[in-house]
Design a protein around this motif. Structure first.
Motif, PDB file in Angstrom:
ATOM      1  N   ARG A 212      36.966  49.110  37.134  1.00  0.00           N
ATOM      2  CA  ARG A 212      36.935  47.845  38.037  1.00  0.00           C
ATOM      3  C   ARG A 212      38.482  47.332  37.960  1.00  0.00           C
ATOM      4  O   ARG A 212      38.717  46.569  36.969  1.00  0.00           O
ATOM      5  N   GLN A 213      39.287  47.701  38.867  1.00  0.00           N
ATOM      6  CA  GLN A 213      40.607  47.300  39.125  1.00  0.00           C
ATOM      7  C   GLN A 213      41.104  46.879  40.524  1.00  0.00           C
ATOM      8  O   GLN A 213      40.261  47.539  41.422  1.00  0.00           O
ATOM      9  N   PRO A 214      41.731  46.258  40.787  1.00  0.00           N
ATOM     10  CA  PRO A 214      42.070  45.678  42.229  1.00  0.00           C
ATOM     11  C   PRO A 214      42.658  47.028  42.790  1.00  0.00           C
ATOM     12  O   PRO A 214      43.435  47.746  42.265  1.00  0.00           O
ATOM     13  N   TYR A 215      42.123  47.275  44.109  1.00  0.00           N
ATOM     14  CA  TYR A 215      42.369  48.580  44.888  1.00  0.00           C
ATOM     15  C   TYR A 215      43.831  47.995  45.670  1.00  0.00           C
ATOM     16  O   TYR A 215      43.703  47.293  46.756  1.00  0.00           O
TER      17      TYR A 215
ATOM     18  N   ARG B 211      35.269  44.099  51.541  1.00  0.00           N
ATOM     19  CA  ARG B 211      35.975  44.025  50.297  1.00  0.00           C
ATOM     20  C   ARG B 211      35.369  42.544  49.403  1.00  0.00           C
ATOM     21  O   ARG B 211      35.702  41.423  49.930  1.00  0.00           O
TER      22      ARG B 211
ATOM     23  N   PRO C  85      34.858  39.938  46.162  1.00  0.00           N
ATOM     24  CA  PRO C  85      35.503  39.560  44.785  1.00  0.00           C
ATOM     25  C   PRO C  85      35.268  40.530  43.717  1.00  0.00           C
ATOM     26  O   PRO C  85      34.279  41.127  43.572  1.00  0.00           O
ATOM     27  N   ILE C  86      36.292  40.661  43.158  1.00  0.00           N
ATOM     28  CA  ILE C  86      36.375  41.743  41.898  1.00  0.00           C
ATOM     29  C   ILE C  86      35.266  41.477  40.823  1.00  0.00           C
ATOM     30  O   ILE C  86      35.093  42.516  40.170  1.00  0.00           O
ATOM     31  N   GLU C  87      35.107  40.184  40.768  1.00  0.00           N
ATOM     32  CA  GLU C  87      33.936  39.948  39.719  1.00  0.00           C
ATOM     33  C   GLU C  87      32.679  40.281  40.028  1.00  0.00           C
ATOM     34  O   GLU C  87      31.539  40.148  39.366  1.00  0.00           O
TER      35      GLU C  87
ATOM     36  N   TYR D 212      31.642  45.374  43.544  1.00  0.00           N
ATOM     37  CA  TYR D 212      33.112  45.700  43.893  1.00  0.00           C
ATOM     38  C   TYR D 212      33.006  47.162  43.581  1.00  0.00           C
ATOM     39  O   TYR D 212      33.974  47.956  44.407  1.00  0.00           O
TER      40      TYR D 212
ATOM     41  N   TYR E 126      32.549  49.243  46.433  1.00  0.00           N
ATOM     42  CA  TYR E 126      33.572  49.200  47.435  1.00  0.00           C
ATOM     43  C   TYR E 126      34.748  50.207  47.067  1.00  0.00           C
ATOM     44  O   TYR E 126      35.268  51.087  47.957  1.00  0.00           O
ATOM     45  N   LEU E 127      35.033  50.557  45.678  1.00  0.00           N
ATOM     46  CA  LEU E 127      35.896  51.483  45.407  1.00  0.00           C
ATOM     47  C   LEU E 127      35.259  52.951  45.523  1.00  0.00           C
ATOM     48  O   LEU E 127      36.161  53.576  45.863  1.00  0.00           O
TER      49      LEU E 127
END
Length: 472
Positions: free
Chosen positions: A135-138, A321, A323-325, A329, A332-333
């Protein structure tokens, strides 16, 4: 609408189905004996994978991917068979992950993913497989990263993940008519898939075999189990060592599935005595999680027919997209990881088939929900004394555990292990009850609609004990 066939005629068609299966198994064995080949020449050779793009190091066990082509008259609608063309028809894509333990003896599990024609990669990456997304920002450029899943069910079983029905994931049909399937026809194609796969993987025939699936796929699992059992009785070869099945947060098609939504949400304090509008303020798959946007839109009308034969330079259907939390998420990745050229090449995806992978198809391809009520198949399999594990995440408001518990209770009135807590690390991990017909029901504490996604450690403990014939 065509007239319904009488029951006796349905029986005759099912008898014809097994007769054709017997003929195919006989001639496949004859061809193998005369040519020395053990694999079907009508199916492409599999791809063997020891590492994946985005993963540091090797996989913990061998990953095999490939296609199996259903070539028989398989589709049944009101007991009418429609030929699936062998040359231009459907091909089911699979991922076979060998057990990290003792693959020569450990059970083999067929796993199906629920949802609207959702790819089985959802089960492999988000629930029970050996890898998961970091789980990291893309950044829109680099490849999303993978890591090992410490709670993979492949630690105790080999798992055969299949993109089903046709049109899900990387399964495709060169003839558009091949996408016109339903519960029954997709199930029959999976049965033929299994016979072909085991014919090409005879080393696994002696291993205990189980089926599994969650949500909507759980409606098909007991039906397929019953039909395989009938094939064993009919002497169909290869003889599959069928032992039972497991289903999670299962849909049955019966109205009982949703009868407890209001009582459940009221009981956990989500709605008041006066308010019966359930899902406006909560995340239905897990009532304690943030309500986030869905990440599984289907292809648009413009691009959905580009499944076959047209080259697509740019991705047409990137998901929104979240939110990463949000737990969504990684969904999405996954879209960007799968559609990367290096990933597709590693997986052995045929060019010109599925040019853009989407996690789920939301109603853009035909599908007939023709298994009206799966409870009758649960009851039939239970009467044959196959082992059954039904589990529910206890924070799921889509298919609340109260409804599942009610229909499981209707399968038998003989209790051999009454309602009690089951434990992990000295703490309650849920509750369980076992019946005299080899049916075990369990709740997973803190689990949502896809329980292993929300509670991987508890679900792995539950599965590993059950598959090893140990009490929860």
């Amino acid at each position: 609408m065509p007239p319904r066939r009488p029951a006796a005629q349905c029986v005759r068609y099912m008898a014809a189905f097994w007769f054709i299966i017997l003929l195919v198994s006989f001639f496949s064995g004859f061809a193998a004996a005369t040519t020395g080949e053990t694999t079907s020449t009508s199916n492409p050779k599999p791809t063997y994978i020891t590492s994946l793009p985005g993963l540091d190091g090797a996989l913990p066990s061998l990953l095999e991917t490939g296609y199996v082509r259903p070539s028989m008259p398989m589709t049944m609608d009101d007991c009418r068979y429609v030929t699936v063309d062998e040359e231009n028809g459907a091909e089911l894509f699979y991922y076979f992950v060998e057990s990290e333990g003792d693959p020569g003896r450990d059970p083999v599990l067929l796993w199906l993913t629920g949802g609207h024609r959702c790819s089985v990669l959802s089960g492999l990456v988000f629930e029970i497989g050996p890898v998961e997304l970091v789980r990291q920002p893309y950044d829109g450029i680099s490849l999303p990263r993978l890591r090992w899943n410490p709670n993979s069910w492949t630690k105790v079983a080999s798992i055969l993940f299949v993109d089903s029905p046709v049109g899900a994931g990387f399964s495709f049909s060169r003839d558009p008519n091949g996408y016109d399937v339903g519960d029954v026809s997709a199930s029959l194609q999976l049965i033929e898939f299994l016979y072909k796969w085991f014919s090409a993987h005879e080393d696994y025939l002696a291993n205990p075999f189980y089926l599994g699936g969650g949500s909507y796929a759980a409606k098909l699992v007991p039906f397929i189990t019953q039909k395989i059992s009938e094939g064993i009785e009919a002497g169909v070869r290869p003889i599959i060592n069928l032992k039972g099945y497991t289903v999670g947060n299962p849909l049955t098609g019966d109205t009982i599935d949703f009868d407890s939504r209001v009582p459940y949400c009221h009981g956990v304090g989500v709605i008041s005595d006066q308010l019966y509008k359930l899902f406006d303020e909560i995340s239905a798959p897990h009532i304690l999680h943030n309500k986030c946007i869905a990440v599984s839109p289907g292809p648009s009308d413009v691009s959905r027919r580009k499944i076959l034969n047209e080259e697509v330079d740019l991705l047409q259907n990137p998901p929104p997209r979240p939110p990463i939390e949000c737990i969504e998420y990684p969904h999405y990745l996954l879209y960007f990881w799968v559609n990367n050229n290096a990933t597709r090449e590693t997986l052995g995806i045929k060019k010109g088939t599925v040019n853009e992978w989407v996690r789920c198809h939301q109603g853009d391809l035909p599908y007939d929900e023709d298994i009206v009520n799966g409870i009758e198949y649960h009851r039939k399999v239970a009467s044959l004394n196959y082992r059954t594990l039904v589990y529910s995440g206890d924070h799921d408001a889509v298919l609340p555990f109260l409804s599942t518990q009610a229909w499981v209770r209707s399968l038998s009135d003989h209790i051999v292990d009454d309602w009690r807590a089951w434990h992990l690390d000295g703490q309650s991990a849920g509750f369980t009850m076992t019946y005299g017909n080899n049916v075990t029901f369990a709740t997973v504490k803190g689990g949502g609609h896809t329980a292993p996604e929300y509670q991987p450690e508890r679900c792995f403990a539950m599965f590993s004990r059950w598959i090893s014939n140990r009490p929860l």
